[in-house]
Design an enzyme around this catalytic site. Sequence first.
Site, PDB file in Angstrom:
ATOM      1  N   CYS A  92       0.824  -1.219   0.000  1.00 44.06           N
ATOM      2  CA  CYS A  92       0.000   0.000   0.000  1.00 44.06           C
ATOM      3  C   CYS A  92       0.855   1.266   0.000  1.00 44.06           C
ATOM      4  CB  CYS A  92      -0.982  -0.045   1.157  1.00 44.06           C
ATOM      5  SG  CYS A  92      -2.413   0.979   0.855  1.00 44.06           S
ATOM      6  N   HIS A 192      -3.624  -5.622   2.339  1.00 40.09           N
ATOM      7  CA  HIS A 192      -3.270  -5.705   3.767  1.00 40.09           C
ATOM      8  C   HIS A 192      -3.913  -6.962   4.359  1.00 40.09           C
ATOM      9  CE1 HIS A 192      -1.826  -1.542   4.330  1.00 40.09           C
ATOM     10  NE2 HIS A 192      -2.833  -1.137   3.599  1.00 40.09           N
TER      11      HIS A 192
HETATM   12  N1  GLN Z   1      -1.961   6.776   2.438  1.00 34.26           N
HETATM   13  C1  GLN Z   1      -2.067   5.922   1.271  1.00 34.26           C
HETATM   14  C2  GLN Z   1      -3.490   5.947   0.668  1.00 34.26           C
HETATM   15  O1  GLN Z   1      -4.415   6.364   1.337  1.00 34.26           O
HETATM   16  C3  GLN Z   1      -1.697   4.502   1.643  1.00 34.26           C
HETATM   17  C4  GLN Z   1      -2.684   3.892   2.646  1.00 34.26           C
HETATM   18  C5  GLN Z   1      -2.207   2.575   3.179  1.00 34.26           C
HETATM   19  O2  GLN Z   1      -1.008   2.323   3.316  1.00 34.26           O
HETATM   20  N2  GLN Z   1      -3.194   1.719   3.552  1.00 34.26           N
HETATM   21  O3  GLN Z   1      -3.657   5.511  -0.469  1.00 34.26           O
END
Ligand code: GLN
Length: 247
Positions: A92, A192
């Site tokens: 992510c 995730h």
């Molecule tokens: N901040 C990034 C987004 O909102 C990554 C989010 C995350 O790592 N879950 O896309």
Amino acid sequence: MLRIVPVYPELLSIYGDRGNVRVLAQRARWRGLPVEVAPLRLGEDLDPAATDVILIGGGQDRDQALVADALIAQVPALRSAIADGVPVLAVCGGFQLLGHSYLDQSGRETPGTGLVDLVTTAGRRRVVGNVVVEVTMNGVKQQLVGFENHAGRTELGAGVAPLGRVVIGGGNIGDGQTEGCRVDRVLGTYVHGPLLPKNPWLADRLLAWGCEHRGLATPLDALDDRLEAAAAQAAIDIARAETQTRR
Ligand code: GLN
């Protein structure tokens, strides 16, 4: 000694991504492999010669902005490790930082490492939900199951392959088509969960690459993954049921 290096875990380990570190280390220990978890902290320099698997977890927009300059300073060492066959799993926010930049919802542009030709721009709505991805690796089709929660929409460059095809969920741009990226042993994904406990095949793929890099015996002995398989199936069933109710 097999060294697993989580990068800036004090900031990049959102939604349980630290579980990926624990799964890799435990699956090595179950096989009697000498393994060490050596976090790279902000302000420290990566030693490519003492690195066998690199993990970059996810983070809030602000966390990504906080680590970007430090991570970019590690690009020469990261490139050296990658060129030497060290695998990278970036999840992510970590996935987004593999690319050239991330333009977040506030309009702030966070620079990335440029290790992979991709660019991310936040969309108005977040892509949130259970996700199932079909991945083909070495000609073998596997499933990845997990959870996604991102504002970012990631566009891959022409020469960059996706990690897989979305079966259920949003994926790179939220359209349910492609998910993640793969360039040799550099893997990026929005999944995730944490990712690896329910996807032991991917954990062992990363572990095997790390063992090859360290000169440790491969192929890895098989483990009893019935519990992991049951957890993955339960996640797939939930994702499917959610899809049915959305129709
Ligand atoms: N901040 C990034 C987004 O909102 C990554 C989010 C995350 O790592 N879950 O896309």
